[in-house]
Design a protein around this motif. Structure first.
Motif, PDB file in Angstrom:
ATOM      1  N   ALA A 132       1.194  -1.240  -0.030  1.00 22.72           N
ATOM      2  CA  ALA A 132      -0.258  -0.088  -0.196  1.00 22.72           C
ATOM      3  C   ALA A 132       0.456   1.284   0.318  1.00 22.72           C
ATOM      4  CB  ALA A 132      -0.910   0.389   0.970  1.00 22.72           C
ATOM      5  N   PRO A 133      -0.160   2.551  -0.223  1.00 21.87           N
ATOM      6  CA  PRO A 133       1.605   3.389  -0.419  1.00 21.87           C
ATOM      7  C   PRO A 133       1.548   4.991   0.943  1.00 21.87           C
ATOM      8  CG  PRO A 133      -0.273   4.035  -1.665  1.00 21.87           C
ATOM      9  CD  PRO A 133      -1.000   2.378  -1.050  1.00 21.87           C
ATOM     10  N   LEU A 134       3.030   4.125   1.114  1.00 16.78           N
ATOM     11  CA  LEU A 134       3.057   4.662   2.405  1.00 16.78           C
ATOM     12  C   LEU A 134       3.101   5.896   2.170  1.00 16.78           C
ATOM     13  CD1 LEU A 134       4.651   3.970   4.430  1.00 16.78           C
ATOM     14  CD2 LEU A 134       7.324   4.071   4.452  1.00 16.78           C
ATOM     15  N   LEU A 135       3.702   6.669   1.497  1.00 22.43           N
ATOM     16  CA  LEU A 135       4.048   8.247   1.258  1.00 22.43           C
ATOM     17  C   LEU A 135       3.144   9.525  -0.069  1.00 22.43           C
ATOM     18  CD1 LEU A 135       6.210   9.993   3.294  1.00 22.43           C
ATOM     19  CD2 LEU A 135       7.461  10.398   1.612  1.00 22.43           C
ATOM     20  N   GLU A 136       2.417   9.963   0.543  1.00 21.24           N
ATOM     21  CA  GLU A 136       2.074  11.087  -0.724  1.00 21.24           C
ATOM     22  C   GLU A 136       2.618  12.114  -0.842  1.00 21.24           C
ATOM     23  OE1 GLU A 136      -2.177   8.621  -1.717  1.00 21.24           O
ATOM     24  OE2 GLU A 136      -1.328   8.590   0.294  1.00 21.24           O
ATOM     25  N   ILE A 137       2.844  12.547  -1.414  1.00 16.74           N
ATOM     26  CA  ILE A 137       3.408  13.735  -1.283  1.00 16.74           C
ATOM     27  C   ILE A 137       2.649  14.836  -3.133  1.00 16.74           C
ATOM     28  CG2 ILE A 137       5.045  15.717  -2.448  1.00 16.74           C
ATOM     29  CD1 ILE A 137       6.942  12.859  -1.058  1.00 16.74           C
ATOM     30  N   THR A 138       2.078  16.514  -2.707  1.00 19.48           N
ATOM     31  CA  THR A 138       1.367  16.388  -3.414  1.00 19.48           C
ATOM     32  C   THR A 138       0.945  17.907  -3.986  1.00 19.48           C
ATOM     33  OG1 THR A 138      -0.497  14.579  -2.885  1.00 19.48           O
ATOM     34  CG2 THR A 138      -1.199  16.502  -4.778  1.00 19.48           C
ATOM     35  N   ASN A 139       2.001  18.409  -4.793  1.00 23.05           N
ATOM     36  CA  ASN A 139       1.914  19.741  -5.439  1.00 23.05           C
ATOM     37  C   ASN A 139       3.079  20.505  -4.161  1.00 23.05           C
ATOM     38  OD1 ASN A 139       0.155  19.980  -7.559  1.00 23.05           O
ATOM     39  ND2 ASN A 139      -0.860  20.402  -6.158  1.00 23.05           N
ATOM     40  N   LEU A 140       3.930  19.475  -4.233  1.00 21.75           N
ATOM     41  CA  LEU A 140       5.122  20.543  -2.923  1.00 21.75           C
ATOM     42  C   LEU A 140       5.779  21.829  -3.065  1.00 21.75           C
ATOM     43  CD1 LEU A 140       5.685  20.233   0.129  1.00 21.75           C
ATOM     44  CD2 LEU A 140       7.658  18.172  -0.406  1.00 21.75           C
ATOM     45  N   LYS A 141       5.768  22.860  -2.415  1.00 20.55           N
ATOM     46  CA  LYS A 141       6.362  23.691  -2.900  1.00 20.55           C
ATOM     47  C   LYS A 141       7.635  24.051  -1.586  1.00 20.55           C
ATOM     48  CE  LYS A 141       3.437  25.928  -6.155  1.00 20.55           C
ATOM     49  NZ  LYS A 141       3.034  26.995  -6.352  1.00 20.55           N
ATOM     50  N   LYS A 142       8.626  24.453  -1.756  1.00 18.81           N
ATOM     51  CA  LYS A 142       9.770  25.127  -0.718  1.00 18.81           C
ATOM     52  C   LYS A 142      10.429  26.175  -1.244  1.00 18.81           C
ATOM     53  CE  LYS A 142      11.499  25.960   2.858  1.00 18.81           C
ATOM     54  NZ  LYS A 142      10.970  26.957   4.050  1.00 18.81           N
TER      55      LYS A 142
ATOM     56  N   GLU B 145       4.143  25.103   0.227  1.00 25.47           N
ATOM     57  CA  GLU B 145       2.557  24.811  -0.007  1.00 25.47           C
ATOM     58  C   GLU B 145       2.628  23.380  -0.367  1.00 25.47           C
ATOM     59  OE1 GLU B 145       1.028  26.591  -2.977  1.00 25.47           O
ATOM     60  OE2 GLU B 145       1.589  29.092  -2.559  1.00 25.47           O
ATOM     61  N   GLY B 146       1.530  23.304  -0.159  1.00 26.02           N
ATOM     62  CA  GLY B 146       1.160  21.710  -0.823  1.00 26.02           C
ATOM     63  C   GLY B 146       1.153  20.691   0.611  1.00 26.02           C
ATOM     64  N   SER B 147       0.923  19.322   0.034  1.00 28.37           N
ATOM     65  CA  SER B 147      -0.033  17.998   0.883  1.00 28.37           C
ATOM     66  C   SER B 147       1.537  16.625   0.634  1.00 28.37           C
ATOM     67  CB  SER B 147      -0.967  17.557   0.576  1.00 28.37           C
ATOM     68  OG  SER B 147      -0.886  16.391   1.520  1.00 28.37           O
ATOM     69  N   ILE B 148       1.907  16.423   2.136  1.00 23.94           N
ATOM     70  CA  ILE B 148       2.318  15.463   2.144  1.00 23.94           C
ATOM     71  C   ILE B 148       1.922  14.901   3.903  1.00 23.94           C
ATOM     72  CG2 ILE B 148       4.794  14.374   3.755  1.00 23.94           C
ATOM     73  CD1 ILE B 148       5.713  17.028   3.537  1.00 23.94           C
ATOM     74  N   ARG B 149       1.525  13.351   3.009  1.00 26.18           N
ATOM     75  CA  ARG B 149       0.883  12.087   3.903  1.00 26.18           C
ATOM     76  C   ARG B 149       1.337  11.775   3.819  1.00 26.18           C
ATOM     77  NH1 ARG B 149      -4.755  14.507   3.957  1.00 26.18           N
ATOM     78  NH2 ARG B 149      -5.247  11.945   4.805  1.00 26.18           N
ATOM     79  N   PHE B 150       1.518  11.015   5.344  1.00 23.89           N
ATOM     80  CA  PHE B 150       2.375   9.382   5.472  1.00 23.89           C
ATOM     81  C   PHE B 150       0.871   8.530   6.322  1.00 23.89           C
ATOM     82  CE2 PHE B 150       4.711   6.942   8.322  1.00 23.89           C
ATOM     83  CZ  PHE B 150       5.688   6.580   7.720  1.00 23.89           C
ATOM     84  N   GLU B 151       0.985   7.558   5.134  1.00 23.37           N
ATOM     85  CA  GLU B 151       0.423   6.832   6.102  1.00 23.37           C
ATOM     86  C   GLU B 151      -0.978   6.809   6.477  1.00 23.37           C
ATOM     87  OE1 GLU B 151       1.903   4.950  10.001  1.00 23.37           O
ATOM     88  OE2 GLU B 151       2.562   3.369   8.410  1.00 23.37           O
TER      89      GLU B 151
END
Length: 330
Positions: free
Chosen positions: A10-20, A77-83
């Motif tokens: 299953a997905p462990l890490l999902e990064i969406t439109n991440l900005k730094k 900006e953006g989203s970082i999803r872990f589990e």
């Protein structure tokens, strides 16, 4: 060196439109006059148990992306999803608990180790910080970690300066494993090592992945190194992903002109198998003032009017092969 065959779940890490973005200040009143777009709209998913290589030339933002994913620096900006949990803006104790599952192996094995601490204390410090454990049990667990990464028991009482570069990197790897994390971001972990030592450390990382059920984000600029350890490879240019695909597909049929140039630069010892090298013209644009449209268009021989005006988005050009290039849009 064979590629890890660990099953992907299953997905462990999902990064969406991440900005730094880092602000640029100027003028008498030190007002913000611009920003350095180190990471710009990065979207990436890591499946549990896989290794994703992240490659690109120096300054493309890959190391900043790794540090931002681990929340060592806060995203703009953006989203970082872990589990499945959004960890983009968590603070305090929640962030502290998250760090048990997300660890990092740094590029410079000497700079990342405290020179005043014995190796045993360096490796055991994470365990001591997170778990109540008796000193005898802590020492035994630390010795087991040192043994697992190929270091003798005597290393426990020595200091980092007494070891070679490869051994110091093994210490860093042992420390990253101390809390039994699920994700390890390896930021160019072999770039500072001799070629003979590089293969040893890469083999160790693959063995540890199988034993500890690890997921790796492997950051590097050497495509020949990434090829041997990664299930998938993502190519970054000026803060964004321009292509991502399974390793075999990426090397067999790279689609983006930038990826094609990178792969053509890999040294091939057999003269009969060498292909003509693609030499890019011009310099990498400044992340403080990126070009309009496609960031690569000033150096691309295939650039057209739409490349200068419209920024291409990652889309699937072949099964499991995504590219951000107008050449492959229908």
């Amino acid at each position: 060196m064979s590629q890890s065959k660990q099953s992907i779940g299953a997905p462990l890490l999902e990064i969406t439109n991440l900005k730094k973005h880092y602000p640029i200040y100027g003028g008498i009143f030190r007002r913000q006059i611009g920003s350095v777009k180190a990471v710009d709209n990065l979207t990436l998913t890591l499946q549990q148990g896989e290794t994703v290589g992240l490659v690109g030339e120096s300054g493309c933002g890959k190391s900043t992306a790794g540090r931002t994913i681990l929340r060592l620096t806060d995203p703009t900006e953006g989203s970082i999803r872990f589990e499945g949990q959004d960890v983009t803006s968590i603070r305090g104790e929640k962030l502290r608990q998250l760090r048990q599952n997300m660890q990092m192996v740094f590029q410079d094995p000497f700079a990342s180790l405290n020179p005043k601490m014995m190796v045993g204390h360096i490796v055991s410090e994470p365990i001591r910080n997170y778990n109540r454990i008796q000193e005898k049990a802590l020492t035994e667990e630390t010795l087991q970690l040192l043994e697992r990464v190929g270091l003798p028991a005597e290393a426990y009482y020595k200091y980092p300066h007494e070891f070679s570069g490869g051994q110091r990197q093994r210490i860093g790897i042992a420390r990253s494993l101390a809390l039994k994390p699920k994700l390890i971001v390896a930021d160019e972990p072999v770039s500072a090592l001799d070629v003979s030592v590089q293969s040893q450390v890469l083999n160790l990382l693959q063995d540890l992945q199988d034993d500890f059920k690890l997921t790796y984000l492997f950051i590097a600029h050497d495509l020949s190194v990434v090829k041997h350890i990664s299930n998938r490879i993502g190519v970054m240019y000026l803060g964004s992903l321009v292509e991502i695909a399974a390793t075999d597909s990426m090397y067999r049929s790279p689609l983006h002109p930038y990826t094609q140039a990178l792969i053509s630069a890999i040294p091939v010892p057999d003269p009969l198998k060498r292909k003509e090298r693609i030499v890019l013209q011009g310099d990498v644009p400044s992340p403080a003032n990126p070009p309009t449209g496609c960031a690569f268009h000033p150096r691309c021989v295939h650039a057209t009017a739409i490349c200068r005006e419209v920024r291409p988005q990652l889309h699937q050009a072949a099964p499991g092969h995504q590219v951000a290039c107008h050449l492959y849009t229908t």
